[in-house]
Enzyme design. Structure first.
Site: not given
Ligand code: NAD
Length: 327
Positions: A94-95, A99, A125, A200, A275
């Protein structure tokens, strides 16, 4: 004797069988796994679990996000509580912290219907203190919570090359690793719950500082008349070399296959970096740790978000600095 055996049965029932070294869940392979949060990272991660033969029961607040995994055979349910009702292993991606709190402890959260003995792995994260709170809340329901944030972006998530930094009860690590190895190349045990997040957050603070340093160095060198490719080559054979200079160079045209060569599309968003730097600030304040460069990096990435860079890759700090210094 009778009292003792009742006590020990009660402990086993409510505290997730604390006296075994390896969880029996690790043997229960190919039973369905829950997945909550099918965004940029969660979608390819869930696909890799499916590829490894794990049936998936998933949900996301944004129904469109569920389409791809549904087409590949995942069962989609309405909310996290419904996922928890059907499985005893769940991964959340999740973001941010609010969340995660909502998905675990909200009105339709996992803990409303969690089965005793379930393993709950959060790969988002978030703030380590929130991971600890979730672990405490899960324990009260007889479940185990582990934090397992990832390093590596969408590309690594797609090719199952993520690095997982895992915090939580050591005796549950084998069970967690069974699932995480389907999505990553490295699964590293860091210590008690919250230490995965700590690792992380520290990595990303250094990454941001290194990226800003590389960007301002490259910009200065270009203004001094150096060819950017030549400057990058010299840095990469000298003591200034770092991941941002040799693997993910922020200057367009210096490297192929990185976001700087594609108008900073894809990769790791500036908003997510802002963030993570905010999390680093909170943890630095709580532990009274001086992080002057981390603070400055946080301000720079926040300014970038306010100036329209939020959805660009974090290496766009090079472009941001160029725009700043030309004003
Ligand atoms: P994202 O926003 O693309 O995906 C998050 C998903 O969670 C979305 O589809 C959203 O609709 C869903 N969501 C939010 N609240 C929800 C709820 N209450 N119930 C169900 N679903 C819910 O984010 P991401 O890029 O996939 O990143 C996810 C995590 O991984 C973050 O914490 C980010 O910091 C970490 N991260 C991301 C990357 C990257 O390159 N994108 C790399 C390393 C770590």
């Amino acid at each position: 004797m009778l009292t003792l055996s009742l006590v020990s049965r009660f402990k086993r029932h409510t505290r997730d069988i604390p006296d075994r070294k390896v969880s029996t869940r690790s043997m229960a392979s190919k039973t369905p796994v829950g997945f909550i949060g099918l965004g940029n990272m969660g979608n390819p991660m869930a696909k890799n679990l499916l590829k490894n033969g794990y049936p998936i029961i998933a949900t996301d607040v944004f129904p469109e996000s569920c389409k791809e995994v549904q087409e590949l055979g995942a069962q989609i349910v309405d909310n996290p509580a419904d996922v928890a009702d059907k499985v005893d292993r769940i991964i959340t991606m999740l973001p941010s912290s609010p969340n995660v709190v909502d998905v675990y402890t909200g009105p339709n959260g996992i803990l409303k219907k969690v089965k005793k003995g379930s393993l709950l792995i959060d790969s988002s994260t978030i703030d380590p203190s929130v991971s600890k709170d979730m672990a405490g809340a899960a324990e009260k329901m007889g479940a185990v919570f582990m934090d397992a944030p990832v390093s590596g972006g969408v590309g690594a998530a797609s090719s199952a090359k993520l690095t997982f930094m895992v915090g939580g009860a050591e005796e549950e690590f084998t069970a967690a690793k069974e699932l995480l190895s389907c999505m990553g190349a490295n699964v590293v045990y860091c210590g008690q719950v919250g230490t995965g997040q700590a690792a992380k957050i520290c990595n990303n603070m250094l990454l941001a500082i290194g990226m800003i340093g590389t960007s301002e160095t490259m910009n200065l060198g270009i203004r001094l008349g150096l060819d950017p490719k030549l400057l990058a080559k010299i840095l990469n054979m000298s003591s200034g070399r770092c991941w941002s200079s040799d693997t993910y160079n922020p200057v367009p045209g210096v490297m192929e296959g990185v976001p700087s060569g594609n108008n900073y599309q894809g990769g790791f968003g500036t908003q997510l970096m802002a963030k993570d730097l905010g999390l680093a600030q909170n943890t630095a304040t709580n532990t009274k740790s001086p992080v002057p460069l981390g603070s400055l990096a946080h301000q720079i990435y926040r300014m970038m978000c306010a100036r329209g860079y939020a959805n660009k890759d974090f290496s766009s700090v090079f472009q941001f600095l160029r725009e700043e210094d030309s004003q």
